[in-house]
Design a protein around this motif. Structure first.
Motif, PDB file in Angstrom:
ATOM      1  N   LYS A  40      16.820  15.604  54.160  1.00  0.00           N
ATOM      2  CA  LYS A  40      16.988  15.408  52.712  1.00  0.00           C
ATOM      3  C   LYS A  40      18.082  14.367  52.447  1.00  0.00           C
ATOM      4  O   LYS A  40      17.931  13.475  51.613  1.00  0.00           O
ATOM      5  CB  LYS A  40      17.374  16.737  52.038  1.00  0.00           C
ATOM      6  CG  LYS A  40      16.189  17.675  51.895  1.00  0.00           C
ATOM      7  CD  LYS A  40      15.387  17.335  50.647  1.00  0.00           C
ATOM      8  CE  LYS A  40      14.176  18.244  50.523  1.00  0.00           C
ATOM      9  NZ  LYS A  40      13.168  17.732  49.626  1.00  0.00           N
ATOM     10  N   LYS A  58      16.215  20.287  58.002  1.00  0.00           N
ATOM     11  CA  LYS A  58      15.743  20.072  56.618  1.00  0.00           C
ATOM     12  C   LYS A  58      16.823  19.378  55.804  1.00  0.00           C
ATOM     13  O   LYS A  58      16.574  18.377  55.142  1.00  0.00           O
ATOM     14  CB  LYS A  58      15.428  21.426  55.970  1.00  0.00           C
ATOM     15  CG  LYS A  58      13.949  21.645  55.807  1.00  0.00           C
ATOM     16  CD  LYS A  58      13.672  22.893  55.022  1.00  0.00           C
ATOM     17  CE  LYS A  58      12.243  23.294  55.320  1.00  0.00           C
ATOM     18  NZ  LYS A  58      11.932  24.655  55.189  1.00  0.00           N
ATOM     19  N   LYS A  59      18.056  19.938  55.922  1.00  0.00           N
ATOM     20  CA  LYS A  59      19.166  19.377  55.153  1.00  0.00           C
ATOM     21  C   LYS A  59      19.409  17.929  55.560  1.00  0.00           C
ATOM     22  O   LYS A  59      19.576  17.045  54.731  1.00  0.00           O
ATOM     23  CB  LYS A  59      20.440  20.193  55.435  1.00  0.00           C
ATOM     24  CG  LYS A  59      20.627  21.327  54.460  1.00  0.00           C
ATOM     25  CD  LYS A  59      22.051  21.833  54.540  1.00  0.00           C
ATOM     26  CE  LYS A  59      22.038  23.342  54.615  1.00  0.00           C
ATOM     27  NZ  LYS A  59      23.154  23.943  55.304  1.00  0.00           N
ATOM     28  N   GLU A 104      18.541  23.456  59.390  1.00  0.00           N
ATOM     29  CA  GLU A 104      19.600  22.442  59.538  1.00  0.00           C
ATOM     30  C   GLU A 104      18.999  21.029  59.567  1.00  0.00           C
ATOM     31  O   GLU A 104      19.594  20.079  59.057  1.00  0.00           O
ATOM     32  CB  GLU A 104      20.461  22.696  60.775  1.00  0.00           C
ATOM     33  CG  GLU A 104      19.682  22.898  62.041  1.00  0.00           C
ATOM     34  CD  GLU A 104      20.595  22.889  63.273  1.00  0.00           C
ATOM     35  OE1 GLU A 104      20.074  22.973  64.378  1.00  0.00           O
ATOM     36  OE2 GLU A 104      21.834  22.788  63.103  1.00  0.00           O
TER      37      GLU A 104
END
Ligand code: CTP
Length: 425
Positions: free
Chosen positions: A17, A13-14, A11
């Motif tokens: 990004k 990571k998203k 979560e």
């Protein structure tokens, strides 16, 4: 190049990004910095994120908050902003240097390069960054030997005046040293001792010291930290009269054991605030007046002050708990005290009978509630008044002594209490 973000939970990571894309659109370079980088390398859990922006940090935070449809708070004077996301905080700050007008003061902030921003920080292990920019996403920026110190288990300051400029770092050094089982690098230890000799902790705004102390007392097992502070500087920054003894350290250990047990007990009405119990243990040897002064000087919150004072006031009285034989007497004695005070008494007094009474209170009596409420009393023909309080109290006593269970049993009892109270009038 090893991507340091590989092990970050999906979560996050998203989220990173999305943030990375937004920063590219704005033309900014951004980096994850500080404790989060250290914790990612150590593979500890991720909670809050610190992001340094080479650009307008507030603008980026605002864009992210819009994208995620979550709140954000801007702090104009510092050029920083915080986005609140799923119970986590994401702090955005402009890459900056800090200049201190005098040691211990709050710094004046100026925009700077990433290298300068990292150099102003407390310890090498907290002075690393991970790029979140698209072209080198996940690259570690380690300009001051943070990785090598992490591997060696060393706490090392980045410059000579670090502890003098910001003496809260003395407490931070102890916190990280204890938390990770690290060593203070030789020169760093000397600098820390020199700062203590100059009584640097006294220059700092007490609120900042209080916040650092709370962080220490909130660590999972703070006894070692407390002993270390006592060893290095005593708790003189709280009160010059404070002196801990071996029995205080033993008490700390017992508090730790009691908390370990009761913090896992999900039958309790709420989680105890363990750090307040440790604080009360540290202050225990002072007079009421001196304790009140510490709590005032360091601006502890009203509820926190009440708990610490009540522990100190109740401590001697609590001795008589070992003589109490009836559940009602135990209830009457303990019910006015906070959960923290009760756990303190438990840790302080090892007598079996006293402890049994507390165990019984925490397992059973603390949960006693009446089925009846104010509406029910009104329905019995009684207008709201101070009598309500007395009736509820008597009903609880009746539940304890007579074992009332159902609502209709309580109604019957309430009627009889009412008759008695009317006769008394
Ligand atoms: N920092 C600093 N000097 C301080 C406080 C903070 O240089 N007196 C820097 C450090 O780089 C630190 C970062 O700001 O890593 C974030 O501070 P904070 O959130 O207080 O500490 P963490 O290192 O994240 O520690 P914790 O794991 O306890 O949150």
């Amino acid at each position: 190049m090893v991507n340091k973000l590989k092990k970050i939970p999906p979560e996050f990571k998203k989220l990173l990004k999305v943030t990375s894309r937004l920063s590219r659109d704005l033309g900014y370079d951004i980096y994850l910095v500080g404790g989060i980088v250290r914790d990612l390398i150590l593979e500890r859990g991720v909670f809050d994120l610190d992001i340094v922006v080479q650009g307008d940090a507030i603008k980026l935070a605002e864009k992210l908050s819009k994208k995620l449809k979550v709140d954000f708070v801007r702090h104009h004077s510092f050029g920083t902003a915080t986005v609140a996301w799923k119970g986590h905080k994401i702090d955005f700050a402009l890459a900056r240097t800090e200049k201190y007008s005098h040691w211990g003061a709050l710094p004046k902030v100026k925009p700077a390069s990433l290298a300068e921003d990292l150099l102003r920080r407390d310890f090498t292990i907290n002075a690393m960054a991970i790029s979140l920019s698209q072209e080198d996403y996940g690259r570690l920026v380690d300009l001051y030997g943070g990785m090598s110190d992490l591997k060696k288990g060393l706490i090392r300051v980045l410059h000579q005046n670090s502890f003098l400029e910001d003496p809260t770092r003395i407490l931070r050094a102890i916190r990280f040293q204890q938390r990770f089982g690290f060593k203070l690098q030789t020169q760093t230890f000397l600098l820390l001792k020199q700062a203590l000799k100059k009584k640097a902790l006294i220059w700092v705004n007490p609120h900042r010291l209080r916040d650092e102390l709370i962080l220490i007392l909130k660590e999972p097992k703070p006894c070692g930290y407390i002993r270390k502070i006592d060893q290095l500087t005593r708790f003189h920054f709280l009160s010059p009269r404070l002196k801990l003894t071996d029995s205080d350290f033993k008490l700390c250990k017992r508090i730790s054991q009691v908390l370990q047990y009761y913090q896992q007990d999900n039958r309790l009405p709420r989680q105890p605030q363990g750090w307040l119990i440790y604080l009360a243990a540290i202050l225990k040897g002072l007079s009421f007046k001196a304790i009140e002064k510490v709590l005032d000087d360091f601006a502890f919150k009203k509820g926190e002050r009440m708990i610490v004072i009540s522990i100190r006031k109740g401590l001697l009285k609590a001795k008589k708990l070992k003589l109490l034989a009836s559940p009602k007497a135990v209830y009457c004695f303990l019910n006015p005290y906070s959960l923290e005070a009760i756990l303190f008494f438990y840790a302080f007094y090892p007598q079996i009978r006293l402890r049994r009474n507390i165990e019984y209170f925490l397992a059973e009596l603390i949960h006693k509630r009446t089925e009846l409420n104010g509406h029910d009393l009104k329905a019995l023909g009684l207008e709201p008044s101070r009598l309500y309080g007395r009736i509820f109290k008597s009903l609880i006593y009746a539940k304890i002594t007579k074992g009332l269970k159902t609502k209709s049993e309580e109604v019957k009892e309430a009627r009889s209490i009412l008759r008695r109270l009317t006769r008394e009038k």
